[in-house]
Write an enzyme that holds these catalytic residues in place. Structure first.
Site, PDB file in Angstrom:
ATOM      1  N   ARG A  62      40.111  46.623  38.969  1.00 43.46           N
ATOM      2  CA  ARG A  62      41.437  46.601  39.006  1.00 43.46           C
ATOM      3  C   ARG A  62      42.443  46.277  38.175  1.00 43.46           C
ATOM      4  NH1 ARG A  62      40.493  46.215  45.311  1.00 43.46           N
ATOM      5  NH2 ARG A  62      42.319  46.627  46.328  1.00 43.46           N
ATOM      6  N   ARG A  84      43.515  44.668  59.368  1.00 42.49           N
ATOM      7  CA  ARG A  84      43.429  43.632  58.298  1.00 42.49           C
ATOM      8  C   ARG A  84      44.631  42.828  58.035  1.00 42.49           C
ATOM      9  NH1 ARG A  84      40.640  46.307  53.164  1.00 42.49           N
ATOM     10  NH2 ARG A  84      42.425  45.531  52.335  1.00 42.49           N
ATOM     11  N   ARG A 113      50.977  45.616  47.584  1.00 40.78           N
ATOM     12  CA  ARG A 113      49.714  46.200  46.877  1.00 40.78           C
ATOM     13  C   ARG A 113      49.741  47.582  46.378  1.00 40.78           C
ATOM     14  NH1 ARG A 113      46.759  46.382  52.282  1.00 40.78           N
ATOM     15  NH2 ARG A 113      45.107  47.202  51.386  1.00 40.78           N
TER      16      ARG A 113
HETATM   17  P1  AMP Z   1      40.521  45.803  49.092  1.00 40.24           P
HETATM   18  O1  AMP Z   1      39.784  45.420  50.240  1.00 40.24           O
HETATM   19  O2  AMP Z   1      39.819  46.582  48.141  1.00 40.24           O
HETATM   20  O3  AMP Z   1      41.563  46.511  49.672  1.00 40.24           O
HETATM   21  O4  AMP Z   1      41.162  44.414  48.420  1.00 40.24           O
HETATM   22  C1  AMP Z   1      41.829  43.672  49.318  1.00 40.24           C
HETATM   23  C2  AMP Z   1      42.341  42.399  48.412  1.00 40.24           C
HETATM   24  O5  AMP Z   1      41.424  41.829  47.723  1.00 40.24           O
HETATM   25  C3  AMP Z   1      43.209  42.938  47.359  1.00 40.24           C
HETATM   26  O6  AMP Z   1      44.581  43.131  47.894  1.00 40.24           O
HETATM   27  C4  AMP Z   1      43.272  41.878  46.382  1.00 40.24           C
HETATM   28  O7  AMP Z   1      44.022  40.733  46.776  1.00 40.24           O
HETATM   29  C5  AMP Z   1      41.852  41.239  46.442  1.00 40.24           C
HETATM   30  N1  AMP Z   1      40.907  42.237  45.575  1.00 40.24           N
HETATM   31  C6  AMP Z   1      39.797  42.902  45.820  1.00 40.24           C
HETATM   32  N2  AMP Z   1      39.217  43.432  44.812  1.00 40.24           N
HETATM   33  C7  AMP Z   1      39.818  42.939  43.729  1.00 40.24           C
HETATM   34  C8  AMP Z   1      39.756  42.931  42.359  1.00 40.24           C
HETATM   35  N3  AMP Z   1      38.738  43.643  41.938  1.00 40.24           N
HETATM   36  N4  AMP Z   1      40.559  42.479  41.460  1.00 40.24           N
HETATM   37  C9  AMP Z   1      41.452  41.414  42.135  1.00 40.24           C
HETATM   38  N5  AMP Z   1      41.577  41.141  43.394  1.00 40.24           N
HETATM   39  C10 AMP Z   1      40.902  42.018  44.218  1.00 40.24           C
END
Ligand code: AMP
Ligand code: ADP
Length: 215
Positions: free
Chosen positions: A84, A156, A167
Site C-alpha cells: 500500500r 466494519r 482512506r
Molecule cells: P483493508 O481491510 O485492506 O481495507 O485494510 C483496513 C485497514 O488496515 C487500512 O485502512 C489500514 O489502516 C490497515 N492496513 C491494511 N493493510 C495495510 C497495509 N498494507 N499497510 C498499511 N496499513 C494497512
C-alpha cells in the site's frame, strides 16, 4: 491486487486463492485478527486503522515476511491490500528476492469513487467466518445472518463516512504511486471492477491463466 478500498479486492482474492489453491495474504485481515485478539500489535494497529491511516511499513513488512514463511504459501500467493506504499513494494521485492522469487502480475481493480462509496456503505462481514456481503449487491438470505455459518453480519468499524473519506485520500496519495512503481516490471493490468462479481472474476482468471504455467 491494488485498488481503492471497496474495489472488490477481498472478494476477488478469495475466489482466486480458492480456485488456484494459492495462499492469500490480506494485511487488513491479519491486522483485524490482531486487534480482535488484543495483542500489542493489534492495540498499536488499531490506532491507525480506526483513523483510516496506514499502519507503518516496517510493521506490515514483518507481518508479511512471517506469513510468507508458512508452508501453505510455498506454491504462490495472492496479496490483497498489500503493498500500500512504495516503501512496502520495495520491501516486498527484498523479501521475495531472498528466496529467488518475484511479483508475477499486478492487477489494478479500477472502480469509480461513487461506486466505491456505495460498496463500502453497504458492506457487511460475518463476524465468525469473515464471508463478505453487500446489503444490495450481494445480500444474505436471512438479514443479518451468514448463509454459510449462521454468524452475525456486522459493519466494519472503518466503513463509516469520515473514515472512508480519509482512506480514499490515503489511497490517492500513498497507495496509487505503487502502480507507477510496478509499471516497468512486471507491468500493471487494469481490470474494470465496476462489473458484476462473476464478470470481474472471469477477467481476473483470464489475465492470470499464464501465471504458474511457465509462460
Ligand atoms: P483493508 O481491510 O485492506 O481495507 O485494510 C483496513 C485497514 O488496515 C487500512 O485502512 C489500514 O489502516 C490497515 N492496513 C491494511 N493493510 C495495510 C497495509 N498494507 N499497510 C498499511 N496499513 C494497512
Ligand atoms: P476491498 O477488499 O477492495 O475493500 P471488498 O471485496 O470487501 O473490497 O468489497 C467491498 C463491498 O463491495 C463488499 O460488500 C462486496 O460484497 C461488494 N462487492 C465486491 N465486488 C463487487 C462487485 N463486482 N459488484 C458489486 N458489489 C461488489
Amino acid at each position: 491486487m491494488v485498488g481503492p478500498p471497496g474495489a472488490g479486492k477481498g472478494t476477488q482474492a478469495r475466489r482466486l486463492s480458492a480456485e488456484r489453491r494459492l495462499c492469500r495474504i490480506s494485511t487488513g485481515d491479519l491486522l483485524r485478527a490482531a486487534v480482535d485478539a488484543g495483542t500489542p500489535l493489534g492495540k498499536m494497529a488499531d490506532e491507525f486503522m480506526s483513523r483510516g491511516e496506514l499502519v507503518p511499513d516496517d510493521v506490515i513488512l514483518d507481518l508479511v515476511a512471517e506469513e510468507l514463511g508458512r508452508p501453505a504459501c510455498a506454491g504462490g500467493t495472492v496479496f490483497d491490500g498489500f503493498p500500500r506504499s512504495v516503501g512496502q513494494a520495495e520491501g516486498l521485492d527484498r523479501i521475495l528476492g531472498r528466496g529467488g522469487e518475484r511479483v508475477d502480475r499486478v492487477l489494478e481493480i479500477d472502480v469509480p469513487e461513487e461506486e466505491v462509496l456505495r460498496r463500502l456503505a453497504g458492506r457487511r462481514v460475518c463476524k465468525n467466518c469473515e464471508k463478505l456481503y453487500h446489503i444490495s449487491f450481494g445480500p444474505s438470505q436471512v438479514e443479518g445472518r451468514c448463509d454459510v455459518c449462521g454468524g452475525e453480519l456486522v459493519q466494519r468499524e472503518d466503513d463509516h463516512p469520515e473514515t472512508i473519506q480519509r482512506r480514499l485520500a490515503v489511497y490517492r496519495q500513498t497507495t496509487s504511486p505503487v502502480l507507477s512503481y510496478y509499471e516497468e516490471r512486471p507491468g500493471v493490468t487494469v481490470i474494470p471492477g465496476d462489473r458484476p462479481v462473476d464478470e470481474v472474476a472471469a477477467r481476473v482468471r483470464r489475465e492470470l491463466a499464464a501465471v504458474g504455467s511457465g509462460a
